[in-house]
Design an enzyme around this catalytic site. Structure first.
Site, PDB file in Angstrom:
ATOM      1  N   HIS A   1       7.398 -42.344  -0.079  1.00  0.00           N
ATOM      2  CA  HIS A   1       6.744 -41.031  -0.054  1.00  0.00           C
ATOM      3  C   HIS A   1       6.003 -40.770  -1.349  1.00  0.00           C
ATOM      4  CE1 HIS A   1       9.017 -38.333  -2.799  1.00  0.00           C
ATOM      5  NE2 HIS A   1      10.058 -39.099  -2.522  1.00  0.00           N
ATOM      6  N   CYS A   2       5.020 -39.886  -1.241  1.00  0.00           N
ATOM      7  CA  CYS A   2       4.336 -39.327  -2.401  1.00  0.00           C
ATOM      8  C   CYS A   2       4.343 -37.818  -2.178  1.00  0.00           C
ATOM      9  CB  CYS A   2       2.945 -39.927  -2.588  1.00  0.00           C
ATOM     10  SG  CYS A   2       1.871 -39.847  -1.137  1.00  0.00           S
ATOM     11  N   VAL A   3       3.434 -37.084  -2.738  1.00  0.00           N
ATOM     12  CA  VAL A   3       3.452 -35.635  -2.536  1.00  0.00           C
ATOM     13  C   VAL A   3       3.068 -35.287  -1.100  1.00  0.00           C
ATOM     14  CG1 VAL A   3       2.454 -33.413  -3.230  1.00  0.00           C
ATOM     15  CG2 VAL A   3       3.063 -35.102  -4.965  1.00  0.00           C
TER      16      VAL A   3
END
Length: 193
Positions: free
Chosen positions: A91-93
């Site tokens: 995941h990232c933002v």
């Protein structure tokens, strides 16, 4: 655009998942059987759960960021976890650029998928996937190194150089400068006599 997509965890394979930070909740991690998390954010702390291993790579979502320095490390980790029966969430933002780029690198290295297929595979499972242009350049270079050829090239558009897989999407857009940010908007329909 379906905003609910940003809070979903998308299965990329049976052992690899892609999401935004908003989707990373303990109950959801457990329900998907996720054992490892790769967090590609600067500011969001890792989820602290028993029996959950988290790796955080502090990198910004910017075309100049050298995400390619982590392609092999992340792909190897995802594969190692899979070989031991685990499942990885990347995941990232927003779950759009950094995390999608890492998933695409994994698919190229371990599933031997050409870059264009890796992109469409991820896009089908998470329609908001849209790596930035700098990450595309790095993926194109990585594909050449890993697979010995390129299935995607950068092409000229009214918005500058873009990966050819974005051509259709960008075809009906025009650049509209703003005092704060760059915005892209659909172009008006052409005038017909």
């Amino acid at each position: 655009m379906d905003l609910a997509m940003f809070s979903q965890i998308a299965p990329i394979t049976d052992h690899l998942f892609l999401s935004s930070a908003a989707a990373v909740k303990s109950d959801r991690i457990r329900s998907f059987g996720i054992t490892h998390v790769i967090n590609l954010t600067l500011e969001i702390p890792n989820l602290n759960l028993p029996n959950l291993e988290c790796i955080q790579i502090h990198i910004e979502d910017a075309p100049h960021a050298r995400l390619s320095a982590y392609f092999d490390r992340c792909a190897d980790k995802i594969n190692h976890v899979h070989m031991r029966g685990g499942r990885t969430l990347v995941h990232c933002v927003a779950g759009v650029s950094r995390s999608a780029t890492i998933c695409m690198a994994y698919l190229m290295k371990y599933q031997r998928m050409p870059l264009d297929q890796a992109y469409y595979h991820c896009k089908k499972r998470r329609p908001v996937v849209h790596p930035n242009v700098g990450f595309w350049r790095q993926l194109i270079e990585y594909e050449r190194r890993i697979l010995g050829r390129n299935s995607v090239k950068m092409v000229s558009s009214s918005m500058g150089m873009i990966p050819e897989v974005y051509q259709e999407e960008f075809r009906n857009m025009v650049y509209v400068p703003s005092s704060h940010r760059n915005h892209y908007r659909p172009s008006p329909a052409p005038f017909r006599y």
